[in-house]
Motif scaffolding. Structure first.
Motif, short mmCIF file in Angstrom:
data_model
loop_
_atom_site.label_atom_id
_atom_site.label_comp_id
_atom_site.label_asym_id
_atom_site.label_seq_id
_atom_site.Cartn_x
_atom_site.Cartn_y
_atom_site.Cartn_z
N LEU A 196 0.83 -1.21 0.00
CA LEU A 196 0.00 0.00 0.00
C LEU A 196 0.87 1.26 0.00
O LEU A 196 0.54 2.25 -0.67
CB LEU A 196 -0.94 0.00 1.20
N LEU A 197 1.96 1.24 0.76
CA LEU A 197 2.88 2.38 0.76
C LEU A 197 3.45 2.61 -0.63
O LEU A 197 3.58 3.76 -1.08
CB LEU A 197 4.00 2.15 1.77
N GLN A 198 3.81 1.53 -1.30
CA GLN A 198 4.33 1.65 -2.66
C GLN A 198 3.27 2.23 -3.60
O GLN A 198 3.57 3.09 -4.45
CB GLN A 198 4.79 0.28 -3.17
N LYS A 199 2.04 1.77 -3.42
CA LYS A 199 0.94 2.28 -4.26
C LYS A 199 0.71 3.77 -4.01
O LYS A 199 0.53 4.55 -4.95
CB LYS A 199 -0.34 1.49 -3.96
N GLY A 200 0.75 4.15 -2.73
CA GLY A 200 0.57 5.56 -2.39
C GLY A 200 1.66 6.43 -3.00
O GLY A 200 1.40 7.53 -3.51
N GLN A 201 2.91 5.92 -2.96
CA GLN A 201 4.02 6.67 -3.54
C GLN A 201 3.87 6.81 -5.05
O GLN A 201 4.21 7.86 -5.62
CB GLN A 201 5.35 5.99 -3.20
N LYS A 202 3.35 5.80 -5.69
CA LYS A 202 3.13 5.88 -7.14
C LYS A 202 2.13 6.97 -7.47
O LYS A 202 2.30 7.73 -8.43
CB LYS A 202 2.64 4.52 -7.68
N PHE A 203 1.06 7.04 -6.67
CA PHE A 203 0.08 8.11 -6.89
C PHE A 203 0.73 9.49 -6.71
O PHE A 203 0.47 10.42 -7.48
CB PHE A 203 -1.10 7.97 -5.92
N LEU A 204 1.58 9.61 -5.69
CA LEU A 204 2.28 10.89 -5.48
C LEU A 204 3.17 11.23 -6.66
O LEU A 204 3.21 12.37 -7.13
CB LEU A 204 3.11 10.83 -4.19
N ASN A 205 3.91 10.23 -7.13
CA ASN A 205 4.81 10.45 -8.26
C ASN A 205 4.06 10.88 -9.52
O ASN A 205 4.60 11.59 -10.37
CB ASN A 205 5.62 9.18 -8.55
N LEU A 206 2.81 10.42 -9.62
CA LEU A 206 1.99 10.75 -10.79
C LEU A 206 1.22 12.06 -10.59
O LEU A 206 0.45 12.47 -11.45
CB LEU A 206 1.00 9.61 -11.08
N GLY A 207 1.44 12.69 -9.44
CA GLY A 207 0.76 13.96 -9.17
C GLY A 207 -0.68 13.80 -8.75
O GLY A 207 -1.51 14.67 -9.04
N ASN A 208 -0.98 12.69 -8.05
CA ASN A 208 -2.34 12.44 -7.58
C ASN A 208 -2.38 12.34 -6.05
O ASN A 208 -2.55 11.27 -5.48
CB ASN A 208 -2.88 11.14 -8.19
N PRO A 209 -2.21 13.47 -5.36
CA PRO A 209 -2.15 13.42 -3.89
C PRO A 209 -3.44 12.96 -3.24
O PRO A 209 -3.42 12.34 -2.18
CB PRO A 209 -1.82 14.86 -3.50
N LYS A 210 -4.59 13.26 -3.86
CA LYS A 210 -5.86 12.85 -3.27
C LYS A 210 -5.95 11.32 -3.18
O LYS A 210 -6.32 10.77 -2.13
CB LYS A 210 -7.02 13.39 -4.11
N GLU A 211 -5.58 10.65 -4.27
CA GLU A 211 -5.61 9.20 -4.28
C GLU A 211 -4.58 8.62 -3.32
O GLU A 211 -4.82 7.62 -2.63
CB GLU A 211 -5.37 8.65 -5.69
N ALA A 212 -3.40 9.25 -3.26
CA ALA A 212 -2.36 8.81 -2.35
C ALA A 212 -2.83 8.92 -0.90
O ALA A 212 -2.61 8.00 -0.08
CB ALA A 212 -1.09 9.63 -2.54
N LEU A 213 -3.49 10.02 -0.57
CA LEU A 213 -3.97 10.22 0.80
C LEU A 213 -4.97 9.14 1.18
O LEU A 213 -4.96 8.64 2.33
CB LEU A 213 -4.62 11.61 0.92
N GLU A 214 -5.81 8.76 0.25
CA GLU A 214 -6.78 7.69 0.52
C GLU A 214 -6.07 6.39 0.88
O GLU A 214 -6.49 5.65 1.77
CB GLU A 214 -7.69 7.48 -0.69
N ILE A 215 -4.97 6.12 0.20
CA ILE A 215 -4.19 4.91 0.49
C ILE A 215 -3.59 4.98 1.89
O ILE A 215 -3.66 4.01 2.66
CB ILE A 215 -3.06 4.72 -0.56
N TYR A 216 -3.01 6.13 2.23
CA TYR A 216 -2.40 6.26 3.56
C TYR A 216 -3.44 6.18 4.68
O TYR A 216 -3.15 5.67 5.76
CB TYR A 216 -1.59 7.56 3.64
N GLU A 217 -4.65 6.66 4.41
CA GLU A 217 -5.72 6.55 5.39
C GLU A 217 -6.10 5.09 5.62
O GLU A 217 -6.42 4.69 6.75
CB GLU A 217 -6.95 7.34 4.94
N ILE A 218 -6.08 4.29 4.56
CA ILE A 218 -6.37 2.86 4.70
C ILE A 218 -5.33 2.20 5.60
O ILE A 218 -5.66 1.41 6.49
CB ILE A 218 -6.40 2.18 3.31
N ILE A 219 -4.07 2.54 5.36
CA ILE A 219 -2.99 1.97 6.19
C ILE A 219 -3.19 2.36 7.65
O ILE A 219 -3.09 1.52 8.56
CB ILE A 219 -1.61 2.47 5.70
N LEU A 220 -3.47 3.64 7.89
CA LEU A 220 -3.56 4.15 9.26
C LEU A 220 -4.81 3.64 9.98
O LEU A 220 -4.84 3.60 11.22
CB LEU A 220 -3.53 5.68 9.25
#
Length: 207
Positions: A8-32
């Protein structure tokens, strides 16, 4: 089957790298939700919240990291930056001081502390801790050159590119912190050393 935190962390970082912080934040919320103390997810969440101007929430995320690792440099630096943008300069300076106790040569902490000092009208103190006349001269030269070329109808994007390149070499965490620091020096300093920069910036702003 649920994905592991690492995936999930890797997936979140991919979203960040692609300029999609909203999607990345959703991933980090799932982890937390499953691991409320996951340090990497808390830091990434704080980073995204800071990027989107939600500084109070970002600080809360960094505090959760620091409650586990009080010397976490990334959390301290980013928390300090969030306080800076909230105009809580003394707290920001305190965060950077903690970093400098651990890593006295940390340039990001030095510059961010200097920025908060300048913002709180402690201009000379900010200049003193920066203590790098070579870099100051570099910025003077940048503005002088920008002014000269802009006067020849050079496209504005040249100026933006030049400014971004110097920011990347400056070690400021964000271009906004970098710009705030230098603009405050130029606006508030009456020293001869800064006159070329001040005049150049004024002319650029009037283009």
């Amino acid at each position: 089957m649920e994905e592991s935190s690492n995936l999930l962390l890797q997936k979140g970082q991919k979203f960040l790298n692609l300029g999609n912080p909203k999607e990345a934040l959703e991933i980090y919320e799932i982890i937390l939700k499953n691991e409320p103390q996951n340090i990497e997810a808390l830091i990434k969440k704080g980073h995204i919240l800071g990027m989107t101007g939600r500084y109070v929430q970002a600080i809360d995320s960094y505090n959760k990291v620091l409650s586990q690792e009080e010397s976490n440099l990334i959390a301290l630096l980013n928390k300090g930056l969030a306080h800076h943008y909230l105009k809580e300069y003394e707290i920001s300076i305190s965060c950077n001081d903690k970093v400098l106790k651990i890593k006295p040569q940390n340039t990001t902490a030095v510059y961010n502390k200097a920025s908060s000092l300048v913002k709180s009208n402690k201009i000379q103190e900010g200049l003193n801790i920066l203590g790098d006349s070579e870099m100051l001269e570099k910025f003077n030269d940048l503005w002088a050159e920008t002014w000269d070329i802009a006067g020849k109808n050079n496209p504005y994007d040249w100026y933006i590119k030049s400014w971004e390149n110097v920011w990347k070499n400056s070690r400021f965490v964000t271009p906004n912190a970098f710009s705030d620091y230098w603009q405050n020096i130029w606006k508030n300093s009456s020293e001869e050393f800064f006159k070329r920069s001040a005049e150049a910036m004024k002319k650029m702003n009037n283009l």
